[in-house]
Design a protein around this motif. Structure first.
Motif, PDB file in Angstrom:
ATOM      1  N   ASP A 295     -25.645  -5.795 -44.182  1.00 51.34           N
ATOM      2  CA  ASP A 295     -26.914  -4.998 -43.314  1.00 51.34           C
ATOM      3  C   ASP A 295     -27.665  -4.710 -44.549  1.00 51.34           C
ATOM      4  OD1 ASP A 295     -25.233  -5.188 -41.065  1.00 51.34           O
ATOM      5  OD2 ASP A 295     -24.116  -3.320 -41.509  1.00 51.34           O
ATOM      6  N   MET A 296     -27.544  -4.046 -45.508  1.00 55.63           N
ATOM      7  CA  MET A 296     -28.358  -3.776 -46.487  1.00 55.63           C
ATOM      8  C   MET A 296     -29.428  -4.921 -46.965  1.00 55.63           C
ATOM      9  SD  MET A 296     -25.851  -1.791 -49.279  1.00 55.63           S
ATOM     10  CE  MET A 296     -25.065  -0.247 -48.755  1.00 55.63           C
ATOM     11  N   ALA A 297     -28.894  -5.953 -47.067  1.00 56.13           N
ATOM     12  CA  ALA A 297     -29.768  -7.086 -47.475  1.00 56.13           C
ATOM     13  C   ALA A 297     -30.615  -7.559 -46.475  1.00 56.13           C
ATOM     14  CB  ALA A 297     -28.723  -8.297 -47.992  1.00 56.13           C
ATOM     15  N   ARG A 298     -29.966  -7.500 -45.369  1.00 56.99           N
ATOM     16  CA  ARG A 298     -30.907  -7.743 -43.968  1.00 56.99           C
ATOM     17  C   ARG A 298     -32.078  -6.903 -43.979  1.00 56.99           C
ATOM     18  NH1 ARG A 298     -27.429  -6.978 -40.373  1.00 56.99           N
ATOM     19  NH2 ARG A 298     -26.363  -8.919 -40.909  1.00 56.99           N
TER      20      ARG A 298
ATOM     21  N   ALA B 216     -27.420 -12.116 -53.895  1.00 57.14           N
ATOM     22  CA  ALA B 216     -26.823 -13.371 -53.201  1.00 57.14           C
ATOM     23  C   ALA B 216     -27.303 -13.841 -51.864  1.00 57.14           C
ATOM     24  CB  ALA B 216     -25.481 -13.446 -53.240  1.00 57.14           C
ATOM     25  N   GLN B 217     -27.403 -12.537 -51.246  1.00 56.42           N
ATOM     26  CA  GLN B 217     -27.601 -12.682 -49.840  1.00 56.42           C
ATOM     27  C   GLN B 217     -29.324 -12.522 -49.510  1.00 56.42           C
ATOM     28  OE1 GLN B 217     -25.020 -10.788 -46.781  1.00 56.42           O
ATOM     29  NE2 GLN B 217     -23.756 -10.273 -48.456  1.00 56.42           N
ATOM     30  N   THR B 218     -30.061 -12.061 -50.317  1.00 55.73           N
ATOM     31  CA  THR B 218     -31.388 -11.867 -49.884  1.00 55.73           C
ATOM     32  C   THR B 218     -32.220 -13.046 -50.808  1.00 55.73           C
ATOM     33  OG1 THR B 218     -31.797 -10.714 -52.288  1.00 55.73           O
ATOM     34  CG2 THR B 218     -31.591  -9.563 -49.911  1.00 55.73           C
ATOM     35  N   GLY B 219     -31.682 -13.712 -51.952  1.00 53.02           N
ATOM     36  CA  GLY B 219     -31.928 -14.734 -52.639  1.00 53.02           C
ATOM     37  C   GLY B 219     -33.148 -14.256 -53.634  1.00 53.02           C
TER      38      GLY B 219
END
Length: 313
Positions: free
Chosen positions: A300-303, A117-120
């Motif tokens: 944090d992981m996704a970033r 979801a957060q990385t796309g």
């Protein structure tokens, strides 16, 4: 004379500084009834818990999950709604190797929803062969087959590899195998609460785990290989040239020491490596606790993964 360490450590209650949701989630997890003794029963129970936690996460984050196969290996593929990314395409993709002690699949859903979801980016979770039926290198071979399939349509730098617990171990072993085989390395490694040296145990294991049990599992996983074989314990091998790595652990994680040791070894080898520690929380908490702390860890992981592979190097 220095005092010897106590034979057993009695842990204090969960910190009041944790969110109410985290404390309730941890207490609920600790109060689950004992699982079945048979391996089939343990695996069925693990899958049921994943579905119980994972299905609400899929709905909350508007992520679709597809059961599929890649290179003959069963996988789960995650895509955020409205993002048409395809694992067969040329864009960034993430490869997950789940946790579960190498015995069960305890994370191929719950480790991946928020990341997708957060990385796309599409996330491919490898449902690799498990022990005791399939010791090393069976899981590495299947992870390698899926990685090669992803690499067939894109640059290696646009692939992000990550895993939690047993999956972190397997992720490091996969990078070591790629180097041995001369295969281009991924653009990022997420090493989330693992060890890269199965021949040793850290002090955190003595505090938070059964050391004899951990050693027995390591030997069962390694099969006929020595635990100090660099293919099984990559920290013992050559680390120069490894991809940028994010190492994640937590205050009550029995793999806190080994996670930090691996991060330090990478940095000494000149590899860009970050160590993130979440205070007051147990091993791999993000995979089974719904709380603001888990949300922050996933963010944090996704970033990190997005930053490392987004340019599709």
């Amino acid at each position: 004379m220095a005092a010897s360490a106590p034979a057993q450590i009695k842990l204090p209650p969960w910190s009041p500084e944790l969110s109410q949701a985290a404390r309730e989630g941890l207490e609920a997890n600790d109060s689950r009834p004992a699982g079945p003794q048979t391996m089939d029963g343990r695996r069925a129970r693990s899958e049921a818990i994943q579905q119980e936690i994972g299905q609400p996460r899929l709905a909350r984050w508007k992520v679709a999950m597809e059961e599929s196969e890649i290179a003959g290996v069963p996988v789960r593929i995650f895509r955020r709604a409205g993002r048409p990314g395809d694992w067969r395409g040329s864009g960034p993709v993430l490869l997950n190797l789940h946790g579960g002690g190498f015995f069960v699949d305890s994370g191929s859903i719950t480790e991946n929803v928020e990341i997708a979801a957060q990385t796309g980016y599409p996330v491919v979770a490898v449902r690799y062969r498990l022990i005791p039926e399939h010791p090393f290198p069976a899981a590495v071979e299947q992870a390698l087959a899926v990685y090669r399939a992803l690499l067939a349509t894109r640059k290696a730098g646009s692939i992000g590899l990550y895993g939690t617990s047993a999956g972190a171990i397997l992720s490091a072993e996969l990078v070591a195998r790629l180097k041995t085989d001369g295969v281009p390395l991924p653009g990022a490694l997420g090493f989330f609460s693992g060890t890269a040296n199965l021949s040793a145990t850290g002090d955190s294991a003595a505090l938070f785990a059964d050391m004899a049990g951990a050693k027995a599992v390591a030997q069962l996983y390694a099969g006929r290989r020595s635990l100090d074989d660099p293919a099984v314990s990559p920290l013992i091998g050559e680390l120069a040239g490894w991809p940028p790595t994010m190492c994640v652990t937590s205050g009550r994680d029995f793999l806190q020491g080994p996670t930090a040791d691996f991060c330090n070894a990478l940095r000494r080898a000149g590899v860009p490596a970050e160590l993130w520690l979440y205070d007051g929380l147990p091993h791999a908490f993000w995979a089974y606790i719904d709380s603001p702390e888990s949300d922050r860890a996933f963010a944090d992981m996704a970033r990190f993964l997005s930053k490392s592979i987004g340019a599709g190097k």
